[in-house]
Each structure stands twice: as structure tokens, then as C-alpha cells.
Write a protein that holds these residues in place. Structure first.
Motif, short mmCIF file in Angstrom:
data_model
loop_
_atom_site.label_atom_id
_atom_site.label_comp_id
_atom_site.label_asym_id
_atom_site.label_seq_id
_atom_site.Cartn_x
_atom_site.Cartn_y
_atom_site.Cartn_z
N ILE A 87 -64.18 21.60 37.99
CA ILE A 87 -64.95 22.52 38.84
C ILE A 87 -64.64 23.97 38.48
N LYS A 88 -63.36 24.25 38.22
CA LYS A 88 -62.95 25.62 37.92
C LYS A 88 -63.54 26.12 36.60
N VAL A 89 -63.65 25.24 35.60
CA VAL A 89 -64.12 25.70 34.28
C VAL A 89 -65.63 25.49 34.09
N SER A 90 -66.28 24.78 35.03
CA SER A 90 -67.74 24.62 34.93
C SER A 90 -68.34 24.91 36.31
N ASN A 91 -68.83 23.91 37.00
CA ASN A 91 -69.28 24.08 38.38
C ASN A 91 -69.33 22.72 39.08
N VAL A 92 -69.74 22.72 40.32
CA VAL A 92 -69.74 21.51 41.13
C VAL A 92 -70.73 20.48 40.59
N SER A 93 -71.92 20.91 40.24
CA SER A 93 -72.97 20.00 39.79
C SER A 93 -72.56 19.22 38.54
#
Length: 297
Positions: A87-93
Motif C-alpha cells: 500500500i505504501k509503495v503503490s495504492n490500495v486498489s
């Protein structure tokens, strides 16, 4: 009985919604993945102890089982670490779409753990998952690190589910969970101790982060788990499985509503995510039909 089923179904959807919200909290909490998971587990342990104290539930287990529970806890700790890191390096989706592949990895790992033959239709659905992942990789190349971490989290989730499937046959689920939390906590604490991670800044947490962490550790971890055990007494495994598959759907919808443009993805991403989710649902339906046929013989 019907009232219990309706109530349990409603509770289950609330629990799955809460689990979907877990990913949102991972984005809202400013801590890095490792301290985030460490605090989450610590809060969950305290919460579970409080629940057990109120229920006057015994935590006694034999040494052999204790070691198994603690080792399983390492797997869940690593799963959460990869999940929040993704999540930190990309996003929730992206993270939730990759996490949906857990059923595919379980279909590969289950025959190995239980020493049974590979199921042909599961391998076919696995092929669809690979195509879906190929689509996501091709259209979301900027999130490669997050995709890899998300897939790693999915593998660890599948491993954890299979391990727990064996452990729960001989011990109470809440007790297993408590010692798994302890195992994960000890593992992460030892790593932080050896690596010098316990710095003064590690214990500096903002008021807003404390609020989100308390919500994550109590409602989204301890209470949600206790609730999931309760509803399983009144619902079939098939119903539970199908409903849990809605977790990434709830999570992605919440992410788009809360984080707006930061979570809006390409059409190709949503096609890939939909393909993955469709294989999970198809797998559950096929297994359900096979179970019914076996009972009718």
C-alpha cells in the motif's frame, strides 16, 4: 434459526466491510509498514487478552501446539508486512487486486500441503488469473514494486489459511489467533532489536496515527476476528467464502471514494481485477456444486 442466519449474514458483511477498511487505514496511517504492523499486533494482543479476561477463557495449550501457533504467527506477520508495504509503495486498489489472487495460490499450495492431486478446473482458473495479472502488469507498470509485494502477501495469506485449516481442527480458533499474534509480535520485535529498529523515533506516534492504530488493532483485528468465529456457527462455509471475496471490492470502492484521483486506475486495471475476482467466485461455485453432488450420492 432463519433469524440467526439473517443476522449472521448481516454481521458477516459488516466484518468483511471492516476488513476492506483495513487497507484504507494502511494508507491513512503515516507510519512505515514495519512499525505499523508491530503496533497493530501489540494492540490486538492487549485487546484479545481483555476479551478473554471478560469471558474467563483459558489460554492453556500444550508445548507442541504452542510452537506451531507461534510459527504460524510469523507467517501472518510477514503477510501483513508485505500487505501494508505494498500500500505504501503503490495504492490500495493495486494491493487489494493482487491480494485477490490468494485463492489461486491456495489451489497450488493445498495439494502440496495435503498431498492430493491438482484439480484440473483450479489450474484452468489459475490460467485466467495469470492472464489477468499480465493485463495489470502491462497497464500499471509504475506500480511494479507494489504488485510484487501484493502478490507476496497473497501467497503468505494462502499459506496462513492452509496452516490454520490444520491447526483449527485440534484447538479453539480464538486461542490459536492469540498465540499467532504473540508469535508475530515476538518475531518482529526480535528483528527490530537485532537491526537496531527500536530507536527513539520508533516510539514517536502522532495523535491521529494512534487513533487509526487503535481502530486497526481493536475493531479491524481483534473484534472482527471474534465476530467471524461467531457467524461461522450459523452460516455455511460456502456463504462465508463468497462474502469474504467481497473484501477487495469494498476496499477498492472505499479507496476511490476517500482518496479519489489517487486511486483512479486505468480501464485495463479494472478488467484484470474483475477477471481475478470472477475466478474466485467461479471457484467457490464449482466447489459448492461438487459438495452437493457428493452429498447426494
Amino acid at each position: 434459526m432463519l433469524a440467526d442466519n439473517i443476522k449472521s449474514t448481516l454481521y458477516l458483511h459488516i466484518i468483511v466491510f471492516i476488513w476492506g477498511f483495513t487497507a484504507i487505514l494502511g494508507q491513512l496511517i503515516s507510519l512505515e509498514a514495519l512499525p505499523l504492523v508491530w503496533y497493530r499486533i501489540a494492540i490486538a494482543i492487549v485487546s484479545l487478552l481483555a476479551i478473554f479476561a471478560v469471558r474467563q477463557q483459558s489460554l492453556k495449550v500444550n508445548r507442541g501446539n504452542l510452537i506451531k501457533f507461534l510459527l504460524a504467527g510469523i507467517v501472518i506477520a510477514l503477510h501483513w508486512l508485505c500487505f501494508f508495504w505494498a500500500i505504501k509503495v503503490s495504492n490500495v486498489s493495486v494491493t487489494l487486486a493482487c491480494l485477490s489472487t490468494g485463492a489461486f495460490f491456495a489451489s497450488i499450495l493445498e495439494p502440496i500441503f495435503y498431498k492430493r492431486k491438482f484439480v484440473l478446473y483450479e489450474m484452468g482458473l489459475g490460467g485466467v488469473v495469470i492472464v489477468a495479472l499480465g493485463i495489470i502488469f502491462s497497464v500499471e507498470g509504475q506500480y511494479i514494486s507494489g504488485i510484487i509485494l501484493g502478490l507476496t502477501a497473497a501467497v503468505l495469506s494462502a499459506m496462513f489459511s492452509i496452516i490454520n485449516g490444520k491447526l483449527v481442527q485440534h484447538s479453539a480458533a480464538p486461542v490459536i489467533t492469540f498465540y499467532e499474534m504473540v508469535g508475530g509480535f515476538l518475531f518482529l520485535s526480535l528483528f527490530l532489536l537485532i537491526s537496531g529498529g527500536f530507536t527513539p523515533s520508533f516510539f514517536v506516534v502522532s495523535n491521529s496515527d494512534w487513533g487509526w492504530l487503535l481502530l486497526l488493532g481493536t475493531v479491524c483485528t481483534a473484534l472482527a476476528f471474534i465476530g467471524s468465529v461467531y457467524v461461522m456457527k450459523h452460516l455455511t462455509p460456502y456463504t462465508v467464502m463468497l462474502t469474504i471475496n467481497l473484501e477487495p471490492v469494498y476496499g477498492i470502492i472505499l479507496a476511490v471514494l476517500i482518496f479519489k484521483d489517487a486511486e483512479k486506475m486505468t480501464i485495463g486495471f479494472y478488467i484484470g481485477a474483475l477477471l481475478i475476482l470472477s475466478t474466485v467466485v467461479a471457484n467457490a461455485i464449482i466447489k459448492r456444486r461438487k459438495t452437493i453432488k457428493l452429498k447426494q450420492r
